[in-house]
Structures are given as structure tokens and as C-alpha cells.
Design a protein around this motif. Sequence first.
Motif, PDB file in Angstrom:
ATOM      1  N   ASP A   1     -16.412   3.745  26.675  1.00 58.36           N
ATOM      2  CA  ASP A   1     -17.435   3.863  27.726  1.00 58.36           C
ATOM      3  C   ASP A   1     -18.554   2.832  27.544  1.00 58.36           C
ATOM      4  N   GLY A   2     -18.362   1.880  26.627  1.00 58.78           N
ATOM      5  CA  GLY A   2     -19.307   0.765  26.498  1.00 58.78           C
ATOM      6  C   GLY A   2     -20.471   1.037  25.573  1.00 58.78           C
ATOM      7  N   ARG A   3     -20.453   2.172  24.874  1.00 62.04           N
ATOM      8  CA  ARG A   3     -21.657   2.599  24.134  1.00 62.04           C
ATOM      9  C   ARG A   3     -22.087   1.605  23.046  1.00 62.04           C
ATOM     10  N   LEU A   4     -21.122   0.957  22.341  1.00 64.25           N
ATOM     11  CA  LEU A   4     -21.522   0.037  21.268  1.00 64.25           C
ATOM     12  C   LEU A   4     -22.092  -1.255  21.851  1.00 64.25           C
ATOM     13  N   VAL A   5     -21.470  -1.714  22.932  1.00 62.86           N
ATOM     14  CA  VAL A   5     -21.925  -2.936  23.609  1.00 62.86           C
ATOM     15  C   VAL A   5     -23.333  -2.711  24.182  1.00 62.86           C
ATOM     16  N   ILE A   6     -23.519  -1.557  24.791  1.00 65.05           N
ATOM     17  CA  ILE A   6     -24.814  -1.234  25.408  1.00 65.05           C
ATOM     18  C   ILE A   6     -25.893  -1.075  24.324  1.00 65.05           C
ATOM     19  N   ALA A   7     -25.536  -0.408  23.219  1.00 71.12           N
ATOM     20  CA  ALA A   7     -26.515  -0.251  22.118  1.00 71.12           C
ATOM     21  C   ALA A   7     -26.878  -1.611  21.529  1.00 71.12           C
ATOM     22  N   ALA A   8     -25.895  -2.511  21.404  1.00 75.57           N
ATOM     23  CA  ALA A   8     -26.177  -3.847  20.841  1.00 75.57           C
ATOM     24  C   ALA A   8     -27.177  -4.591  21.715  1.00 75.57           C
ATOM     25  N   ALA A   9     -27.034  -4.445  23.044  1.00 77.11           N
ATOM     26  CA  ALA A   9     -27.934  -5.140  23.976  1.00 77.11           C
ATOM     27  C   ALA A   9     -29.297  -4.427  24.057  1.00 77.11           C
ATOM     28  N   ARG A  10     -29.254  -3.099  24.169  1.00 81.00           N
ATOM     29  CA  ARG A  10     -30.502  -2.336  24.393  1.00 81.00           C
ATOM     30  C   ARG A  10     -31.357  -2.254  23.125  1.00 81.00           C
ATOM     31  N   ASP A  11     -30.722  -1.999  21.975  1.00 84.13           N
ATOM     32  CA  ASP A  11     -31.492  -1.704  20.758  1.00 84.13           C
ATOM     33  C   ASP A  11     -31.656  -2.927  19.848  1.00 84.13           C
ATOM     34  N   PHE A  12     -30.814  -3.959  20.029  1.00 91.04           N
ATOM     35  CA  PHE A  12     -30.872  -5.116  19.122  1.00 91.04           C
ATOM     36  C   PHE A  12     -31.095  -6.420  19.888  1.00 91.04           C
ATOM     37  N   GLY A  13     -31.121  -6.360  21.224  1.00 90.70           N
ATOM     38  CA  GLY A  13     -31.401  -7.548  22.038  1.00 90.70           C
ATOM     39  C   GLY A  13     -30.249  -8.536  22.113  1.00 90.70           C
ATOM     40  N   ALA A  14     -29.062  -8.122  21.640  1.00 93.10           N
ATOM     41  CA  ALA A  14     -27.913  -9.044  21.608  1.00 93.10           C
ATOM     42  C   ALA A  14     -27.263  -9.148  22.991  1.00 93.10           C
ATOM     43  N   ARG A  15     -26.331 -10.108  23.110  1.00 83.90           N
ATOM     44  CA  ARG A  15     -25.449 -10.148  24.272  1.00 83.90           C
ATOM     45  C   ARG A  15     -24.201  -9.369  23.877  1.00 83.90           C
ATOM     46  N   GLY A  16     -23.676  -8.572  24.796  1.00 80.12           N
ATOM     47  CA  GLY A  16     -22.534  -7.728  24.429  1.00 80.12           C
ATOM     48  C   GLY A  16     -21.371  -7.903  25.382  1.00 80.12           C
ATOM     49  N   VAL A  17     -20.166  -7.898  24.820  1.00 76.14           N
ATOM     50  CA  VAL A  17     -18.948  -8.003  25.626  1.00 76.14           C
ATOM     51  C   VAL A  17     -18.012  -6.879  25.191  1.00 76.14           C
ATOM     52  N   GLY A  18     -17.572  -6.084  26.157  1.00 76.67           N
ATOM     53  CA  GLY A  18     -16.602  -5.029  25.864  1.00 76.67           C
ATOM     54  C   GLY A  18     -15.260  -5.405  26.457  1.00 76.67           C
ATOM     55  N   VAL A  19     -14.189  -5.185  25.688  1.00 78.88           N
ATOM     56  CA  VAL A  19     -12.833  -5.441  26.187  1.00 78.88           C
ATOM     57  C   VAL A  19     -12.120  -4.100  26.199  1.00 78.88           C
ATOM     58  N   GLU A  20     -11.619  -3.709  27.353  1.00 79.92           N
ATOM     59  CA  GLU A  20     -11.058  -2.358  27.487  1.00 79.92           C
ATOM     60  C   GLU A  20      -9.866  -2.422  28.455  1.00 79.92           C
ATOM     61  N   ILE A  21      -8.829  -1.661  28.104  1.00 74.80           N
ATOM     62  CA  ILE A  21      -7.598  -1.707  28.897  1.00 74.80           C
ATOM     63  C   ILE A  21      -7.614  -0.684  30.044  1.00 74.80           C
ATOM     64  N   ASP A  22      -8.513   0.303  29.953  1.00 74.77           N
ATOM     65  CA  ASP A  22      -8.536   1.366  30.958  1.00 74.77           C
ATOM     66  C   ASP A  22      -9.592   1.017  32.027  1.00 74.77           C
ATOM     67  N   PRO A  23      -9.142   0.770  33.262  1.00 79.02           N
ATOM     68  CA  PRO A  23     -10.100   0.317  34.286  1.00 79.02           C
ATOM     69  C   PRO A  23     -11.171   1.355  34.622  1.00 79.02           C
ATOM     70  N   LYS A  24     -10.841   2.642  34.452  1.00 80.36           N
ATOM     71  CA  LYS A  24     -11.863   3.679  34.740  1.00 80.36           C
ATOM     72  C   LYS A  24     -13.003   3.570  33.723  1.00 80.36           C
ATOM     73  N   LEU A  25     -12.642   3.263  32.463  1.00 76.85           N
ATOM     74  CA  LEU A  25     -13.680   3.116  31.430  1.00 76.85           C
ATOM     75  C   LEU A  25     -14.491   1.840  31.651  1.00 76.85           C
ATOM     76  N   ILE A  26     -13.849   0.817  32.192  1.00 72.21           N
ATOM     77  CA  ILE A  26     -14.581  -0.427  32.522  1.00 72.21           C
ATOM     78  C   ILE A  26     -15.646  -0.111  33.574  1.00 72.21           C
ATOM     79  N   GLN A  27     -15.230   0.619  34.602  1.00 71.47           N
ATOM     80  CA  GLN A  27     -16.150   0.979  35.688  1.00 71.47           C
ATOM     81  C   GLN A  27     -17.317   1.816  35.132  1.00 71.47           C
ATOM     82  N   GLN A  28     -16.952   2.808  34.301  1.00 68.52           N
ATOM     83  CA  GLN A  28     -17.969   3.693  33.712  1.00 68.52           C
ATOM     84  C   GLN A  28     -18.932   2.887  32.819  1.00 68.52           C
ATOM     85  N   SER A  29     -18.395   1.917  32.070  1.00 72.57           N
ATOM     86  CA  SER A  29     -19.236   1.091  31.176  1.00 72.57           C
ATOM     87  C   SER A  29     -20.242   0.289  31.989  1.00 72.57           C
ATOM     88  N   ARG A  30     -19.756  -0.286  33.100  1.00 76.84           N
ATOM     89  CA  ARG A  30     -20.671  -1.102  33.936  1.00 76.84           C
ATOM     90  C   ARG A  30     -21.791  -0.228  34.494  1.00 76.84           C
TER      91      ARG A  30
END
Length: 283
Positions: A72-101
Motif C-alpha cells: 500500500d506504499g507505506r514505506l515509500v510514503i514514510a521515506a518521503a514524508r518523514d525523511f524528505g527522500a524521493r520514493g519509488v514503489g514497484v508493485e505487481i498488484d494494480p489495486k495496491l498501486i491505485q491505493q498507494s497513489r
Amino acid sequence: MRADRRGAGRYRRAVVAVVSFALTTAACRASGPGLRGPDVPYVTTPQAVGDEMLTLAAVTASDTVYDLGSGDGRLVIAAARDFGARGVGVEIDPKLIQQSRENAQRAGVAARTEFVWEDLFKVSVAPASVVTLYLLQELNLKLRPRLLAELAPGARVVSHNFHMGEWAPDRTRRVRAPDGFHSVYLWVIPADAGGAWTLTSGERAWTLTLRQRYQDLEGELVTGDGRRPVTGRVAGRDVELTADAPGPATLRLHGRLDGDTARGTIEAGVPEAPAPWSARRGG
Ligand SMILES: C[S@@+](CC[C@H](N)C(=O)[O-])C[C@H]1O[C@@H](n2cnc3c(N)ncnc32)[C@H](O)[C@@H]1O
């Protein structure tokens, strides 16, 4: 410990369920154009564990963090929100991609995050300075050669609960979460240090031969007064070597690798100031 085993057991059972599902629906599975079914099920990393993964990897605003199998993108989002990084998530399930966005939008980090609907084994990890994983040991082992080949020296890989086989972690942490204890492993991509080097320090010119296995080094230093066995380690581009000799004559070298050159300081184990050294590989 018991809670950790219970957690691992639940995870394993979920894996078995996904594999049987994948086998029985092999004929009709199609997650998207050219995509297979998932190699592991969707199980989330608890927040305390995710925080420790990003902290152990020392993520900063200058990092690009890839989560391979991003759920659901939680690590990518935490990296951007809490550490100011750029984050990229790679996921095979399109529903999880939608939810992550949607989650990234809600967290206010949509501009610094990207979610790629793709098989993680087909994506280049070269742009990443940090890679996070919550997969399985056999998938980590399959990824290992690509991580070592594509990531730059000094890039960090952190894995939740699963190891990299004979590539020993540089650091390990145990984290308490509501469902028990979890392990977090960190590896730092080592620079290539192997080969024959000509090392100079002042008037002295020595031959250093190194064999490398992941971060570990061993070899030989040939000086004017004999041959000394050498052991050492590489962490990113930083190298530390000990050239053994009896008594105070042990040599300790610290330095930094830069392709086929290296430089640093040498200590001879006697009360004299560390001397600079430089080295060139090959010819
Ligand atoms: C255990 S979950 C981890 C989710 C997230 N990284 C976390 O730590 O919360 C593994 C994820 O990998 C995804 N996945 C499995 N096989 C994949 C593949 N070959 N390519 C991309 N994603 C995959 C699954 O759909 C699932 O969301």
C-alpha cells in the motif's frame, strides 16, 4: 521470540495460500499486460519496523528509496514524508498501486513519490540509493546479484525479516511491534576492491593483492621486508585493512576507493604519525 516465530508462521501460511492460488489459477491469471501473479502475498510492515528500516538505512532528503513489492506504499510514503527522500514503489498488484497513489496524495507527498505497476524482477534498481524489501529469503537471493551489480557503492539495502544468505548483514536490529519481534537487516553495497594494487607511501612502493567476498577482504601485502597476510573490510567506498606482522609492526590502512585508485592513511602500530598512502590497481 515465540511471537516472532508465530508471525513468521502466519507469513509462511499466507505464502503457501498465495502459491496454491497461483497454481490453481495459472491459466487465467493476468495482473496486467505481461505481468505474472505475485511471488509473495500482501502483508504489511508494521510502522515501528518500517521506521527502523529507514532509520537504519540513514535515509536523508538526498536519497531515492525503492520499495520492491511496495504493497500500500507505506514505506515509500514514510521515506518521503518523514525523511524528505524521493520514493519509488514497484508493485505487481494494480489495486495496491491505485491505493498507494491515493495514500501518497493524502499524505501530501504525491510529488516526491512514484508507484510503478511492474514486476520487481524487471525493474532496474540503478537509480536507488536505498532499497527496502519485505519479500522472502529465496526472492532476496534471486535479487542479490542485481542489487550488487546495479546499485552504486555505498547504497543501502534493508530487509524486513529475511536474509541474503551468505552475504552477511552489516547491521541487524530487533524491533518490537504489536504482533511480536521483527528483525531488520542492513547491507551496504561494497565497492569493488579486488585485484592487484601498487601501493605507495612516501618512498615506499608495495604490492597489495586482494580477494573480495561481499564486504570481506583477504590477501597479501608484499613489502621490502617480506610478505604479510592481509584481512579487511569494505563499507561502501571505505576500506580498512590490517597487514599482520608480529608485535608492533602490524600495519593498519584506512582509505577510500575511487574506481582503480585509492588513498588514505597508514598506521604502523608504533607512536608515529599516520602516513598518507595511495594506490593504483592493475598495470
Ligand atoms: C509482504 S508485502 C510487503 C509490502 C510492503 N513492502 C510493506 O513492507 O508493507 C509484498 C508485496 O510484494 C508484492 N509483490 C509480490 N511479487 C511481486 C513482483 N514480482 N513484483 C512486484 N511486486 C510483487 C505483493 O503484491 C505485496 O504487495
